[in-house]
Design an enzyme around this catalytic site. Sequence first.
Site: not given
Ligand code: N7H
Length: 463
Positions: A185, A328
């Site tokens: 993350d 995602h």
């Molecule tokens: Fe997410 N995951 O582990 O799958 N997220 N996220 N997220 N997320 C991102 O670039 C995850 C949640 C965004 O700039 C990564 O840091 C999980 C919410 C945004 O390319 C991974 C949960 C919201 C990005 C995960 C969760 C977002 C992002 C890639 C809940 C907003 C950047 C690593 C448990 C409403 C996208 C990284 C970009 C990246 C995961 C929640 C948003 C691995 C498990 C609630 C904007």
Amino acid sequence: MPVQAFLPDAQVTLPLSEIQGDVLIALKKNAEVFVFFGISDAARFRRELASILDDVTFCDQAKRIEEDKQAGHIEPFLGLNVAFSVHGLRKLFPSADVDKLDPSFVAGADVQAPALGDKLADWLAPYTQGVDGVLLVTGIDHATAADQAESFVRALRHSTQVLHLEHGLVRSGAQKGHEHFGFLDGVSQPGVLGLTRPTTADPTKGLPGQDLVEPGEFIFGPFDQEEGAGPATPPVDWMQNASYLVFRRLRQDVGAFDAYLQDNFTAAEKTSPEHLGAHLVGRWKSGAPTLVTPERDDAVLAADPTRNNDFDFGAADSHQAACPFVAHIRKTYPRDDFDPPLKDESEKHRILRAGIPFGADDEADKGLLFVSYQTSIVDQFEFIQTKWANNPNFIFGKTTTNGTPITTGLDVVMGQGAPRTAAMSDPAGDLLTLPDAPQFVTATGGAYLLSLGRKALHDLTLG
Ligand code: N7H
């Protein structure tokens, strides 16, 4: 792994000493204690707040701590931030002022929860009863953060009650920096104009692929910046240098996620469960983007901040061969996926993320303490969650190679709602609809808060 290199102090144009540290820098931590409190005596609270004001960490100090950390020197106590909900602000500021704030903030996270797809029955009681504020206390380990939190609670003991505690802990060993599904993350974060250093000849980017965004998207000005810079002017004076903090307690069902990948990777025409997982997220567990390496993980690419974010989707992957539209990271930040006239749409809904995992690997109640900062909860966090992640028709107007329209499906990783079917394309470019997925992420609490600037915090202690 740095997601931003900072400008040298002399070139920083933002008032870093006025903005709380978690907002722009994300107080670096291995552990974080969230102390949710209620205010029982507002006059006394002002006096007690004065006694911990010097401990609040602002961005100038957070930047130094982060630079020291990158140079290998880490302090045990890493920071304190404080933020207030609408209920807390009403006890401390005139209600007529508070009513001018973001409509979702004024309504409160519990009122907004159903619109986000949450079931309030899943929420822990303290979050449905309304908190007045939160202390964010970060440290090198849980004991340090908890000790510090304890001393701040003592300092506020005559004017507040502790309503609830959350304990965030970075995972250990090889999982350090990875959330509970196993993915790294904190890889992609918007750069901030006036703070993030351009590292290439392109002045609109920080690291390659990292767009620099107007600071008004994350903090209230007014700043010394060009016109048309977004919602930088606050609705009330005391919001200068403030930012909305969205907190979400997101439980992750790791067993269900792993079982789904195991049971469906063949139907999805992927070579392994890891391959399917990578295409649902848009990155491999290492952090390597599938857009660049669609078929196999690449640890070297993942570890290289000059390459791990250096990609676009639109023209490069117009038929989702390398990264499904439903992934995602493509749902939550579609980069250049929009056609004109919506070309700049992606940059209007950015957030700064500063969350941390909670719960041990062997516990059922584990997940992510999601934190994001923005100047509009409606147009940033809620927009991403409801209009993009939860919306099966987003992104719209895309087709397969032979022109079949694609209904993308909701974000299977964290989207809320039904049906939970994701559309991918097979190696020949034909459409594949994956079997219905269970809900892997459940909101079990949340709060909308405001992280105030230094002057407003200081003035509070006078009044
Ligand atoms: Fe997410 N995951 O582990 O799958 N997220 N996220 N997220 N997320 C991102 O670039 C995850 C949640 C965004 O700039 C990564 O840091 C999980 C919410 C945004 O390319 C991974 C949960 C919201 C990005 C995960 C969760 C977002 C992002 C890639 C809940 C907003 C950047 C690593 C448990 C409403 C996208 C990284 C970009 C990246 C995961 C929640 C948003 C691995 C498990 C609630 C904007």
